[in-house]
Design an enzyme around this catalytic site. Sequence first.
Site, PDB file in Angstrom:
ATOM      1  N   TYR B 101       0.948  -1.131   0.007  1.00  0.00           N
ATOM      2  CA  TYR B 101      -0.038   0.017  -0.159  1.00  0.00           C
ATOM      3  C   TYR B 101       0.682   1.213  -0.115  1.00  0.00           C
ATOM      4  O   TYR B 101       1.802   1.372   0.876  1.00  0.00           O
ATOM      5  CB  TYR B 101      -0.661   0.024   1.279  1.00  0.00           C
ATOM      6  CG  TYR B 101      -1.599   1.310   1.146  1.00  0.00           C
ATOM      7  CD1 TYR B 101      -3.083   1.294   0.926  1.00  0.00           C
ATOM      8  CD2 TYR B 101      -1.217   2.698   1.853  1.00  0.00           C
ATOM      9  CE1 TYR B 101      -3.780   2.624   1.011  1.00  0.00           C
ATOM     10  CE2 TYR B 101      -1.894   3.643   2.092  1.00  0.00           C
ATOM     11  CZ  TYR B 101      -3.269   3.774   1.421  1.00  0.00           C
ATOM     12  OH  TYR B 101      -4.033   4.722   1.726  1.00  0.00           O
ATOM     13  N   GLU B 189      -3.914   6.994  -3.860  1.00  0.00           N
ATOM     14  CA  GLU B 189      -3.257   5.855  -3.336  1.00  0.00           C
ATOM     15  C   GLU B 189      -3.280   4.593  -4.359  1.00  0.00           C
ATOM     16  O   GLU B 189      -3.845   4.651  -5.320  1.00  0.00           O
ATOM     17  CB  GLU B 189      -3.957   5.383  -2.258  1.00  0.00           C
ATOM     18  CG  GLU B 189      -5.430   4.822  -2.504  1.00  0.00           C
ATOM     19  CD  GLU B 189      -6.174   4.266  -1.095  1.00  0.00           C
ATOM     20  OE1 GLU B 189      -5.802   4.550  -0.184  1.00  0.00           O
ATOM     21  OE2 GLU B 189      -7.065   3.338  -1.305  1.00  0.00           O
TER      22      GLU B 189
END
Lengths: 289, 383
Positions: B101, B189
Amino acid sequence: MGIFVDKQTRAIVQGITGAQGSFHTKLMLNYGTQIMAGVTPGKGGTQVHQVPVYDTVKEATENHDANASIIFVPAPFAAEATFEALEANLKTIVIITEHIPIKDAIRVMAKAKQLGTVVIGPNTPGVIAPGECKLGIMPAHVFKPGIVGIASRSGTLTYEIAAGITAAGLGQSTCIGLGGDPIIGLSFVEALKQFERDEQTKAVALIGEIGGNLEERAAEFIATEGYEKPVVAYVAGRTAPRGKRMGHAGAIVMGRTGTARSKIEAFEKAGVRVAEKPSEVAKILGQRI
Amino acid sequence: MKLHEYEAKKIFAKYGIPIPKGEVATTSTQAREITAKLNVPVIVKAQILVAGRGKAGGILFADTPEEAELAARKLLDAEIKGVRVSSVLVEEKVSVQKELYLGITVDRAQRCYVAVASSRGGMEIEEIAAKTPEEIVKLFIDPAYGFHLYLARQVARKMGYVGKQMLNLASIFFKLYRLAIDFDAELAEMNPLMEKPNQEFVAADTRLIVDDNALYRHVELKNRLAEGETELTPQELKAQESGLAYVKLEGNIGIIGNGAGLVMATLDTIQLYGGNPANFLDVGGGASAERMAAALNIVLSDSEVKAVLINVLGGITRCDDIAKGVLEVRKRVGFAKPIVIRLVGTNEEEGRRILTEAGIHVLSSMEQSAEKVVEIVNVEGGG
């Protein structure tokens, strides 16, 4: 004495020639606020309600002994206007403007922190010390000099609760609108610190809403510092769904962060009474004082 | 403003972030044609703006162009989490060794951007934070100084990477920061960022949410919002055009008020008395008669609404303007539904007089009016 503003506050109005700036300059003057000068680039040399207008904050502060500014400049230019006020060493700056981009607000707050300047807002109704000074757009008649310090993230809801506190005969020492944006200057914790030092303030009302974690931080501060004055809170947005902006840019539950439940639980854990309805705030304050 | 995955990926690619090979399709035939040009297997992903589409069946796999066509047919025009799917993204499936992530978002309390990374991607970042907080690296970004490549390298080192892989990961993270800042992102993201068996990285899923208040300096996005589909309902769009803040909810009591906090508190009070709000609607400060009329029209047009509560505390807003707006709507379309009005503040007497003379009862307590409207709906509903 009021905190952040009082009888010694001498303000300039940035964006004084706009509809909002001009209208509220009139109302602030009527309230007795000392408005020294106005600023609108390109309108220098004119007057608004007998207040002299300058092209730059620099000229305004060179010609007048000002220590505060209230900003009505449209969102795309509001950050610039705030930098101008910060550079002129004005110690309290109220940003009324709504819809300032987050990126701009972040830069403004970093500069303000570096200079030690108090920025209230953006997207705030401003600050009022009843009977002393109104640096904002709130309807003056709902406030009376008194003993309750109010810090709030909303506008109209603050007037609703302040009117209740006035009707209960308690009145307000200072009422601060922190602003409805995700990035704001003054927070609950800083307001609490000032209220603690202020002799006129005997109790504090915090009016929060969904989004962010400023309420949780305030609760933590109250618990760990052993806050001495009674604090009553109200949190709006119990019924708000996740991921939806409820009017204010800052009023949004993102994932698991910023729910009313989390804020209410944090306050209760810190011994802060949380009102279920706006009218209960004044009632509980009456019992606690 | 939330961007679709395929829109975000175009931007990520422009900044030099590796993304899987693929294209967007609006018909099943297109999906087949795209697949024929790609290496199979492919992944067919519904382009909707709500989170959690994978669990809701919005992501399918295909081994042949024909299977991709079938998958696209299944997804296109289907409803996933209440949203109609109008396009799918067809991409080569990435073989994966590890899911990471990387994100750039805003930390409200610190008043700055924050870089967040984890070597446990693939699930919601908050889930990672709850389950394995020690696996999250967080770096607050100094607003004056910004994010730098050496800081990105520090993060990559903390995640356990060395050598060329560490340099690659840092470079991707730094590009993510640059695009986040350039696009006024509230959130940018990659989740997951895949680490392939050959040690390369590829952004398998991306999200980009742009600050609505900054759209004026991103004209291309603003135009897309004007013409394209959004996550908003028709009523929400109409409210947006009229400059009103409106959110559709699931109950049957229509709510109008001035000020976001006051309206939220009104919804909460309705629920406290056992009612269910149908919407949030803030007419804002200094609302004119026209704005009030537009607001009332939007709420009355909602078929779920059984009764309406108007809660106005006039500061800048004038009660007589509110009263005039209410009467105008009654004159034009009539009131098919009961309306409870609470009106106090600036020009209160005049507002009351206008409404009372027109036979409309005005209350002065917020709680009384909430109680009253809940009572009306309960009687109407037979409960």
